[in-house]
Write a protein that holds these residues in place. Structure first.
Motif, PDB file in Angstrom:
ATOM      1  N   GLU A  13      50.939   8.294  12.975  1.00  0.00           N
ATOM      2  CA  GLU A  13      50.807   9.598  13.738  1.00  0.00           C
ATOM      3  C   GLU A  13      52.447  10.195  13.563  1.00  0.00           C
ATOM      4  O   GLU A  13      52.425  11.413  13.467  1.00  0.00           O
ATOM      5  CB  GLU A  13      50.472   9.363  15.070  1.00  0.00           C
ATOM      6  N   TRP A  14      53.459   9.213  13.995  1.00  0.00           N
ATOM      7  CA  TRP A  14      54.762   9.665  13.834  1.00  0.00           C
ATOM      8  C   TRP A  14      55.125  10.228  12.633  1.00  0.00           C
ATOM      9  O   TRP A  14      55.800  11.130  12.193  1.00  0.00           O
ATOM     10  CB  TRP A  14      55.692   8.302  14.345  1.00  0.00           C
ATOM     11  N   THR A  16      53.381  11.500  10.131  1.00  0.00           N
ATOM     12  CA  THR A  16      52.709  12.826   9.918  1.00  0.00           C
ATOM     13  C   THR A  16      53.422  14.004  10.652  1.00  0.00           C
ATOM     14  O   THR A  16      53.561  14.895   9.937  1.00  0.00           O
ATOM     15  CB  THR A  16      51.131  12.793  10.422  1.00  0.00           C
ATOM     16  N   GLU A  17      53.998  13.537  11.957  1.00  0.00           N
ATOM     17  CA  GLU A  17      54.692  14.502  12.684  1.00  0.00           C
ATOM     18  C   GLU A  17      56.090  14.957  12.083  1.00  0.00           C
ATOM     19  O   GLU A  17      56.324  15.981  11.769  1.00  0.00           O
ATOM     20  CB  GLU A  17      54.820  14.149  13.993  1.00  0.00           C
ATOM     21  N   LYS A  18      56.671  14.026  11.385  1.00  0.00           N
ATOM     22  CA  LYS A  18      58.011  14.201  10.706  1.00  0.00           C
ATOM     23  C   LYS A  18      57.624  14.933   9.297  1.00  0.00           C
ATOM     24  O   LYS A  18      58.524  15.688   8.942  1.00  0.00           O
ATOM     25  CB  LYS A  18      58.557  12.610  10.436  1.00  0.00           C
ATOM     26  N   GLU A  20      55.277  17.097   8.807  1.00  0.00           N
ATOM     27  CA  GLU A  20      55.171  18.375   9.179  1.00  0.00           C
ATOM     28  C   GLU A  20      56.516  19.219   9.680  1.00  0.00           C
ATOM     29  O   GLU A  20      56.415  20.452   9.171  1.00  0.00           O
ATOM     30  CB  GLU A  20      53.928  18.642  10.209  1.00  0.00           C
ATOM     31  N   GLU A  21      57.241  18.467  10.221  1.00  0.00           N
ATOM     32  CA  GLU A  21      58.403  19.119  10.732  1.00  0.00           C
ATOM     33  C   GLU A  21      59.263  19.423   9.421  1.00  0.00           C
ATOM     34  O   GLU A  21      59.951  20.341   9.505  1.00  0.00           O
ATOM     35  CB  GLU A  21      59.196  18.105  11.581  1.00  0.00           C
ATOM     36  N   GLN A  24      57.917  22.553   7.806  1.00  0.00           N
ATOM     37  CA  GLN A  24      58.435  23.740   8.915  1.00  0.00           C
ATOM     38  C   GLN A  24      59.776  24.085   8.688  1.00  0.00           C
ATOM     39  O   GLN A  24      60.026  25.316   8.392  1.00  0.00           O
ATOM     40  CB  GLN A  24      58.071  23.433  10.180  1.00  0.00           C
TER      41      GLN A  24
END
Length: 72
Positions: A13-14, A16-18, A20-21, A24
């Protein structure tokens, strides 16, 4: 030695968030001539990986340069 599931899931999860960041940040760094591409990517159900987005941006840049050359 196996990694406990909760640790693996949290790491996944971490990551995936990185990812996506980073996507962006890359998209927001594009200039306004890429606004259509940026909108199309952000409208996708799931964001592509950064390398795919970079490839799309390179293709768009080539198309924009051809269009600009034809207008001259």
């Amino acid at each position: 030695m196996a990694i406990p599931k909760y640790t693996y899931e949290a790491a996944k999860e971490w990551q995936t968030e990185k990812d996506e960041e980073k996507v962006q940040q890359f998209l927001m760094g594009l200039n306004n001539s890429f606004k259509t591409l940026r909108s199309q990517i952000l409208a996708m159900e799931s964001l592509p990986f950064l390398n795919r987005i970079y490839s799309m941006a390179v293709t768009e840049e080539k198309q924009l340069s051809i269009t600009q050359a034809q207008e001259m």
